[in-house]
Design an enzyme around this catalytic site. Structure first.
Site, PDB file in Angstrom:
ATOM      1  CG  HIS A  14      -1.972  -1.028   1.230  1.00  0.00           C
ATOM      2  ND1 HIS A  14      -2.837  -1.241   0.183  1.00  0.00           N
ATOM      3  CD2 HIS A  14      -2.289  -1.964   2.170  1.00  0.00           C
ATOM      4  CE1 HIS A  14      -3.647  -2.261   0.477  1.00  0.00           C
ATOM      5  NE2 HIS A  14      -3.323  -2.720   1.673  1.00  0.00           N
ATOM      6  CG  HIS A  74      -6.662  -5.075   2.400  1.00  0.00           C
ATOM      7  ND1 HIS A  74      -6.126  -5.996   3.277  1.00  0.00           N
ATOM      8  CD2 HIS A  74      -7.705  -4.497   3.039  1.00  0.00           C
ATOM      9  CE1 HIS A  74      -6.813  -5.966   4.412  1.00  0.00           C
ATOM     10  NE2 HIS A  74      -7.794  -5.068   4.298  1.00  0.00           N
ATOM     11  CG  ASP A 127      -5.168  -9.736   4.170  1.00  0.00           C
ATOM     12  OD1 ASP A 127      -5.034 -10.330   3.089  1.00  0.00           O
ATOM     13  OD2 ASP A 127      -4.761  -8.578   4.364  1.00  0.00           O
ATOM     14  N   GLY A 147      -1.910   2.227   4.866  1.00  0.00           N
ATOM     15  CA  GLY A 147      -2.261   0.828   5.146  1.00  0.00           C
ATOM     16  C   GLY A 147      -1.136   0.005   5.750  1.00  0.00           C
ATOM     17  CE1 TYR A 204      -2.379  -6.738   9.263  1.00  0.00           C
ATOM     18  CE2 TYR A 204      -3.982  -7.377   7.581  1.00  0.00           C
ATOM     19  CZ  TYR A 204      -2.846  -6.684   7.955  1.00  0.00           C
ATOM     20  OH  TYR A 204      -2.155  -5.959   7.022  1.00  0.00           O
TER      21      TYR A 204
HETATM   22 ZN   LIG Z   1      -4.285  -6.965   3.277  1.00  0.00          ZN
END
Ligand SMILES: [Zn+2]
Ligand SMILES: [Zn+2]
Length: 392
Positions: free
Chosen positions: A137, A175, A262, A145, A306
Site C-alpha cells: 500500500h 486488499h 487476510d 495501510g 491479522y
Molecule cells: Zn491486506
C-alpha cells in the site's frame, strides 16, 4: 534442480507501530518456528540480506520529500516541524503512525525483497521467499495501510533497471495492491494482477475491474474485485481462470507474488470467507506458472494477515513447502487434516489468546454455510468475464 531461498532480516521484527497495532511481526517467528518443527527449513536455506537499498533505488519509487520525512520521524524525539508534516505524508496516528526506527526497519524489509529478486535474477536460486515483505500500500508520496516503503515496487524497479526483465506482479492479499499498481500503471513491462475483496466495503477502496492501466501501460493492469463472503471454490475459480489469461498477455521473465493471507474467514480485517485451502492451491498454481513461463524465476513476498495465531503460520508455511518442494506437502494433500506438530502447538498455545488450530488445513464441513453462495459465485464469475474481455 530447483532451489529455494528464505530471506530473513532480523530488523524486520522491529517494524512495530505500537503494542496494540494489528500488524504484528510475531507472525514471522511463529511461521519460522512451525517450519523448523517439521524439518522444512534448514540453516543453509536462510539468507540475510547484507545490502540496504540505496537512495537512488528508493527514489525510483518514493519522492525525496517523503523519504526525508520518514527519516526525520524515525528518531526518538522528532522535531516539531517533522511532526507537523506527518499527516501530509500519511504517517500521523491512525493506520500507519510513525515510530522510532521506522526508516531502518522499513529499509531492511525492502532489502529482503530486493535481494530476493536479485538472487533469482542472478540464478543463485530459482525461487525466493521473503515473508517480511509485501508492503503493497505504500505510495510514492506517502505511507498508507501499515506500509512505509513499498518493497515490492522497489524489487520490481530494481529488476527493471538492472536486468530489463518483464515482471508479472500477482497480488493475492485481500486488499487491493494499490501502491504497486500505481507505481507501474503506465509501464507495459510490468503487469500487475490483483485479486481482492471489492473496494466497496474495504480499504483502500480502489481496484475496480475497470482499472486497466494508462498510456503505454493500458491493458497491463488487471483487477478482480470479489464479493464479500466469497468462499474457496469461487476464489480459486476466479484466480485460476484469470491467471492463465494474464500469463498469456504478460509473458513475464519473472513472477513476483504477494501473499497477504487476510482473505481467510478468520481474518478480523476483511469479509472474505476462504479457508486454508486457497493457501494450499494458489501457491501451487503460481509455482507451475513460474516454471512454465519464466524458467522457474519466482519471488514470493508476505503481506497482510491479522490472525497471526490461527491463519498466518499455516498459510505461509504451506507457501514455503510449495516453493521448496517439501515432501510434507504430499502428505498434507493426501490427508488435509494432518496434525500440526505437538511441540509447536504446546509452545505457542500458552501465548495465544485463542485456541490454535490442530490441523494443516481447515475442516470446512464444520463451518456454517454462506446463505448467498450461488449469488456470490455468479457475481464473481461476471467480474472474471469482464476482466477477460480486457485481456484479449
Ligand atoms: Zn491486506
Ligand atoms: Zn520449482
Amino acid at each position: 534442480m530447483d532451489k529455494a531461498a528464505y530471506m530473513y532480516h532480523p530488523d524486520s521484527l522491529k517494524y512495530v507501530f505500537h503494542q496494540n497495532h494489528p500488524f504484528d511481526q510475531r507472525r514471522l517467528t511463529l511461521t519460522r518456528d512451525l517450519l523448523q518443527q517439521v524439518d522444512a527449513l534448514s540453516i543453509d536455506q536462510i539468507f540475510v540480506p547484507t545490502e540496504l537499498p540505496d537512495h537512488h533505488l528508493l527514489q525510483q519509487v518514493h519522492i525525496p520529500e517523503y523519504i526525508d520525512v520518514v527519516k526525520q520521524l524515525s528518531v526518538e524525539h522528532p522535531a516539531t516541524k517533522a511532526m507537523d508534516h506527518a499527516a501530509q505524508y500519511g504517517l500521523h496516528q491512525g493506520d500507519t503512525p510513525y515510530f522510532a526506527g521506522m526508516h531502518q526497519s522499513a529499509l531492511s524489509i525492502a532489502a529482503g525483497s530486493v535481494t530476493a529478486a536479485q538472487m533469482v535474477m542472478e540464478g543463485q536460486t530459482t525461487h525466493a521467499l521473503h515473508l517480511g515483505g509485501g508492503l503493497h500500500h505504500a505510495m510514492p508520496q506517502k505511507g498508507a495501510g501499515f506500509c512505509i516503503y513499498n518493497d515490492a515496487a522497489l524489487a520490481i524497479a530494481h529488476v527493471r533497471e538492472a536486468y530489463g526483465a518483464r515482471v508479472l506482479y500477482i497480488d493475492t492479499d485481500v486488499h487491493h495492491g494499490d501502491g504497486v499498481e500505481m507505481c507501474f500503471y503506465t509501464d507495459p513491462d510490468v503487469f500487475t494482477y490483483s485479486i481482492h475483496e471489492t473496494g466497496k466495503y474495504l480499504f483502500p477502496g480502489t481496484g475496480r475491474v475497470e482499472e486497466r492501466g494508462a498510456g503505454e501501460g493500458f491493458g497491463f493492469t488487471v483487477n478482480l474485485p470479489l464479493e464479500p463472503y466469497t468462499e474457496d471454490d469461487s476464489w480459486l475459480e476466479c484466480f485460476e481462470t484469470t491467471l492463465h489469461q494474464v500469463l498469456e498477455r504478460a509473458r513475464p521473465d519473472l513472477i513476483i507474488s504477494q501473499h497477504g493471507c487476510d482473505a481467510h474467514a478468520l481474518d478480523p480485517l476483511s469479509h472474505l470467507h476462504c479457508s486454508m485451502q486457497i493457501y494450499r492451491e494458489m501457491p501451487r498454481m503460481i509455482h507451475e506458472a513460474a516454471h512454465q513461463w519464466c524458467e522457474g524465476r519466482w519471488v514470493a513476498l508476505g503481506g497482510g494477515g491479522y490472525d497471526i495465531w490461527r491463519v498466518v503460520p499455516r498459510a505461509w508455511s504451506l507457501l514455503w513447502l510449495e516453493m521448496s518442494n517439501h515432501p510434507l506437502l504430499q502428505q498434507i494433500d493426501q490427508e488435509p487434516l494432518l496434525s500440526l506438530p505437538e511441540v509447536w502447538l504446546e509452545r505457542w498455545q500458552v501465548e495465544s489468546p485463542v485456541d490454535l488450530p490442530r490441523t494443516w488445513l481447515d475442516d470446512v464441513t464444520r463451518w456454517e454455510p454462506i446463505p448467498r453462495r450461488d449469488e456470490i459465485t455468479l457475481s464473481n464469475r461476471k467480474i472474471c468475464e469482464i476482466a477477460a474481455t480486457y485481456l484479449k
